[in-house]
Write a protein that holds these residues in place. Structure first.
Motif, PDB file in Angstrom:
ATOM      1  N   THR A 249       0.835  -1.206   0.000  1.00  0.00           N
ATOM      2  CA  THR A 249       0.000   0.000   0.000  1.00  0.00           C
ATOM      3  C   THR A 249       0.868   1.255   0.000  1.00  0.00           C
ATOM      4  O   THR A 249       0.592   2.228  -0.730  1.00  0.00           O
ATOM      5  N   LEU A 250       1.922   1.281   0.813  1.00  0.00           N
ATOM      6  CA  LEU A 250       2.815   2.447   0.847  1.00  0.00           C
ATOM      7  C   LEU A 250       3.535   2.626  -0.488  1.00  0.00           C
ATOM      8  O   LEU A 250       3.756   3.767  -0.935  1.00  0.00           O
ATOM      9  N   ALA A 251       3.877   1.524  -1.114  1.00  0.00           N
ATOM     10  CA  ALA A 251       4.500   1.644  -2.443  1.00  0.00           C
ATOM     11  C   ALA A 251       3.521   2.233  -3.443  1.00  0.00           C
ATOM     12  O   ALA A 251       3.906   3.058  -4.305  1.00  0.00           O
ATOM     13  N   SER A 252       2.264   1.843  -3.332  1.00  0.00           N
ATOM     14  CA  SER A 252       1.253   2.406  -4.241  1.00  0.00           C
ATOM     15  C   SER A 252       1.064   3.892  -3.969  1.00  0.00           C
ATOM     16  O   SER A 252       0.899   4.698  -4.905  1.00  0.00           O
ATOM     17  N   VAL A 253       1.061   4.296  -2.677  1.00  0.00           N
ATOM     18  CA  VAL A 253       0.915   5.711  -2.328  1.00  0.00           C
ATOM     19  C   VAL A 253       2.096   6.503  -2.887  1.00  0.00           C
ATOM     20  O   VAL A 253       1.934   7.601  -3.445  1.00  0.00           O
ATOM     21  N   GLU A 254       3.286   5.955  -2.757  1.00  0.00           N
ATOM     22  CA  GLU A 254       4.474   6.656  -3.267  1.00  0.00           C
ATOM     23  C   GLU A 254       4.400   6.822  -4.791  1.00  0.00           C
ATOM     24  O   GLU A 254       4.764   7.884  -5.333  1.00  0.00           O
ATOM     25  N   HIS A 255       3.925   5.802  -5.464  1.00  0.00           N
ATOM     26  CA  HIS A 255       3.812   5.910  -6.921  1.00  0.00           C
ATOM     27  C   HIS A 255       2.739   6.913  -7.317  1.00  0.00           C
ATOM     28  O   HIS A 255       2.935   7.721  -8.260  1.00  0.00           O
ATOM     29  N   LEU A 256       1.611   6.939  -6.630  1.00  0.00           N
ATOM     30  CA  LEU A 256       0.524   7.847  -6.970  1.00  0.00           C
ATOM     31  C   LEU A 256       0.855   9.294  -6.647  1.00  0.00           C
ATOM     32  O   LEU A 256       0.315  10.219  -7.266  1.00  0.00           O
ATOM     33  N   ILE A 257       1.722   9.494  -5.668  1.00  0.00           N
ATOM     34  CA  ILE A 257       2.119  10.880  -5.356  1.00  0.00           C
ATOM     35  C   ILE A 257       2.766  11.527  -6.582  1.00  0.00           C
ATOM     36  O   ILE A 257       2.596  12.727  -6.835  1.00  0.00           O
ATOM     37  N   GLN A 258       3.480  10.750  -7.351  1.00  0.00           N
ATOM     38  CA  GLN A 258       4.168  11.302  -8.523  1.00  0.00           C
ATOM     39  C   GLN A 258       3.231  11.437  -9.717  1.00  0.00           C
ATOM     40  O   GLN A 258       3.355  12.391 -10.488  1.00  0.00           O
ATOM     41  N   VAL A 259       2.294  10.505  -9.882  1.00  0.00           N
ATOM     42  CA  VAL A 259       1.476  10.517 -11.087  1.00  0.00           C
ATOM     43  C   VAL A 259       0.077  11.054 -10.843  1.00  0.00           C
ATOM     44  O   VAL A 259      -0.545  11.630 -11.746  1.00  0.00           O
ATOM     45  N   ASP A 260      -0.467  10.873  -9.638  1.00  0.00           N
ATOM     46  CA  ASP A 260      -1.845  11.298  -9.358  1.00  0.00           C
ATOM     47  C   ASP A 260      -1.946  11.662  -7.869  1.00  0.00           C
ATOM     48  O   ASP A 260      -2.422  10.863  -7.047  1.00  0.00           O
ATOM     49  N   PRO A 261      -1.497  12.878  -7.503  1.00  0.00           N
ATOM     50  CA  PRO A 261      -1.498  13.259  -6.079  1.00  0.00           C
ATOM     51  C   PRO A 261      -2.875  13.183  -5.427  1.00  0.00           C
ATOM     52  O   PRO A 261      -2.966  12.719  -4.273  1.00  0.00           O
ATOM     53  N   PRO A 262      -3.959  13.640  -6.059  1.00  0.00           N
ATOM     54  CA  PRO A 262      -5.269  13.507  -5.375  1.00  0.00           C
ATOM     55  C   PRO A 262      -5.620  12.055  -5.033  1.00  0.00           C
ATOM     56  O   PRO A 262      -6.149  11.756  -3.957  1.00  0.00           O
ATOM     57  N   ARG A 263      -5.313  11.198  -5.949  1.00  0.00           N
ATOM     58  CA  ARG A 263      -5.611   9.788  -5.679  1.00  0.00           C
ATOM     59  C   ARG A 263      -4.692   9.231  -4.591  1.00  0.00           C
ATOM     60  O   ARG A 263      -5.119   8.404  -3.758  1.00  0.00           O
ATOM     61  N   ALA A 264      -3.458   9.682  -4.568  1.00  0.00           N
ATOM     62  CA  ALA A 264      -2.535   9.270  -3.507  1.00  0.00           C
ATOM     63  C   ALA A 264      -3.049   9.736  -2.153  1.00  0.00           C
ATOM     64  O   ALA A 264      -2.959   9.008  -1.147  1.00  0.00           O
ATOM     65  N   ALA A 265      -3.546  10.985  -2.094  1.00  0.00           N
ATOM     66  CA  ALA A 265      -4.091  11.489  -0.831  1.00  0.00           C
ATOM     67  C   ALA A 265      -5.292  10.665  -0.387  1.00  0.00           C
ATOM     68  O   ALA A 265      -5.471  10.364   0.808  1.00  0.00           O
ATOM     69  N   LYS A 266      -6.139  10.280  -1.315  1.00  0.00           N
ATOM     70  CA  LYS A 266      -7.301   9.459  -0.959  1.00  0.00           C
ATOM     71  C   LYS A 266      -6.877   8.089  -0.440  1.00  0.00           C
ATOM     72  O   LYS A 266      -7.444   7.574   0.543  1.00  0.00           O
ATOM     73  N   MET A 267      -5.868   7.501  -1.068  1.00  0.00           N
ATOM     74  CA  MET A 267      -5.378   6.204  -0.589  1.00  0.00           C
ATOM     75  C   MET A 267      -4.739   6.338   0.784  1.00  0.00           C
ATOM     76  O   MET A 267      -4.880   5.457   1.645  1.00  0.00           O
ATOM     77  N   GLN A 268      -4.062   7.468   1.008  1.00  0.00           N
ATOM     78  CA  GLN A 268      -3.445   7.688   2.307  1.00  0.00           C
ATOM     79  C   GLN A 268      -4.528   7.792   3.398  1.00  0.00           C
ATOM     80  O   GLN A 268      -4.373   7.248   4.495  1.00  0.00           O
ATOM     81  N   ARG A 269      -5.610   8.497   3.106  1.00  0.00           N
ATOM     82  CA  ARG A 269      -6.706   8.605   4.072  1.00  0.00           C
ATOM     83  C   ARG A 269      -7.327   7.232   4.336  1.00  0.00           C
ATOM     84  O   ARG A 269      -7.671   6.906   5.483  1.00  0.00           O
ATOM     85  N   SER A 270      -7.469   6.416   3.313  1.00  0.00           N
ATOM     86  CA  SER A 270      -8.009   5.062   3.510  1.00  0.00           C
ATOM     87  C   SER A 270      -7.056   4.207   4.356  1.00  0.00           C
ATOM     88  O   SER A 270      -7.500   3.417   5.201  1.00  0.00           O
TER      89      SER A 270
END
Length: 427
Positions: A249-270
């Motif tokens: 999950t943290l790896a996915s958050v790190e990847h989304l921060i670079q390509v899709d920050p809003p989606r990364a923030a949503k995953m972080q909240r989840s």
């Protein structure tokens, strides 16, 4: 002879031996059921009766031996009066309590003979002088022996009468001895059976209670150890699953921060929501929780997976609000959902649907987790294989036969897992 100083130690040894014998007898009697005890008592009484007849009944052979012994002793030198065919031989020297003289003995013999040969009485005649004994009495010069001559028939009859009297007295004495010994033996057997009955009735209850207490304590300790082992297995399985899931999950958050920050923030909240739900559960280590708490934790977990798998995962969550307060074992729903994702849907290229349904049937809470993935055995598992056995062990420890886990194939594909526990509200 033992010294006086060793007597207390000897008494202690004897008392300790008696105590051990009493405890062993009490334990043996207590372990017998009542019908076995009554059977034993009946057999003991029958055996005692048989032994009584065999040991304390005089046989004809014994009577012959007694009579022969008595008759032979008459001819020995220990007797004071000897009767044979020649008459009566009386030795006054060997008699310590002589009450009659030789003349008295002769007079008694004459009187006995007169009574034996009595004839009808005749008219009385004028009184005459007293008659002297008609049988000759001979006394030796030293006065040691008196011999009274009698007719052979009178001597034989008198000898036979004396022998019969002596034999009867001996038989009566032996019979009294046998009767007394038989009575004592019968009383001993009866008292022994009565003592065993009292021991079973009075002490048996205490022994059974102690044995049941020991058995209950051992069962409780064994159940506690099994529960601790089951919980340890569950925690070990969680320790193996949680880091892998968190790292992905943290790896996915790190990847989304670079390509899709809003989606990364949503995953972080989840992820934060999931950790808030699961960490208290892991710290409490409670045996029973409620279905609502487990559902929230699974919902947060599925939200994270939904963001990772996107359209490949469809979730159908059907847990009524009225069942959220029902008691349910912790981490079991989480484990079933993880198995469905890992072994069925995540390895399927097109993904699939995960359905979670809770209902009450026949006074039991039934939670069903169904997927239409690849199913068990299609993809080799890299896990420990302890998930399902651990869940079954925990259900058995918590609910006995009332708890169950059923795994069946789903149609057209996938797996259907059903957990049933007694329906009750959580405390």
């Amino acid at each position: 002879m033992l010294p006086i100083s060793s007597l207390p130690q000897l008494l202690k040894t004897i008392l300790a031996w008696l105590q051990r014998a009493f405890d062993a007898t009490t334990t043996w009697v207590t372990q017998l059921s009542w019908w076995k005890f009554f059977l034993f008592a009946a057999l003991a009484l029958i055996a005692g009766s048989i032994l009584q007849d065999e040991l304390f009944s005089s046989s004809p052979d014994e009577e012959v031996v007694i009579k022969s012994h008595k008759r032979s002793s008459k001819g020995s030198g220990e007797t004071n009066i000897l009767i044979d065919d020649t008459g009566i031989h009386f030795n006054p020297r060997n008699s310590k309590n002589r009450r009659t003289s030789a003349a008295d003995v002769a007079s008694d013999a004459a009187e006995a003979d007169a009574q034996a040969n009595a004839v009808p009485p005749e008219p009385p005649e004028p009184p005459a002088a007293p008659a002297k004994p008609s049988y000759p009495v001979t006394t030796n010069a030293s006065g040691e022996e008196v011999h009274i001559e009698l007719p052979p028939q009178i001597g034989e009859e008198l000898s036979n009468a004396i022998e019969e009297a002596v034999d009867d007295a001996a038989e009566q004495k032996v019979s009294r001895y046998h009767q007394q010994a038989s009575t004592w033996f019968k009383s001993f057997v009866s008292l022994l059976v009565l003592a065993l009955f009292a021991m079973k009735a009075l002490v048996g209850g205490k022994k059974r209670a102690e044995a049941e207490t020991v058995t209950a304590n051992e069962a409780a300790e064994r159940e506690s150890m099994q529960r601790q082992l089951s919980e340890a297995k569950m925690q070990m399985m969680q320790a193996q699953v949680e880091p892998h899931f968190l790292f992905n999950t943290l790896a996915s958050v790190e990847h989304l921060i670079q390509v899709d920050p809003p989606r990364a923030a949503k995953m972080q909240r989840s992820l934060i929501q999931y950790l808030r739900a699961v960490l208290p559960q892991m710290r409490d280590n409670a045996l029973i929780t409620n279905l609502g708490r487990e559902a929230d934790m699974v919902q947060a977990y599925l939200n994270l997976l939904k963001m990772r798998m996107e359209e490949r995962l469809t979730v159908d969550f059907q847990i009524p609000d009225g069942l959220r307060s029902a008691a349910f074992p912790p981490m079991m729903l989480q484990s079933m959902v993880e198995n469905a994702i890992k072994h069925g849907l995540e390895v399927k290229p097109e993904g699939g649907t995960l359905r979670i349904v809770a209902e009450v049937a026949h006074s039991k809470l039934r939670v069903t987790v169904t997927d239409d993935g690849l199913g068990f055995g299609v993809v080799p598992s890299d896990g420990t294989g302890l998930g399902l056995p651990t869940i079954r062990e925990r259900l058995k420890l918590l609910h006995g036969d009332q708890g169950s886990l059923t795994i069946t194939p789903n149609q057209p594909s996938g797996v259907c897992a059903v957990i049933e526990v007694p329906y009750q509200l959580s405390k």
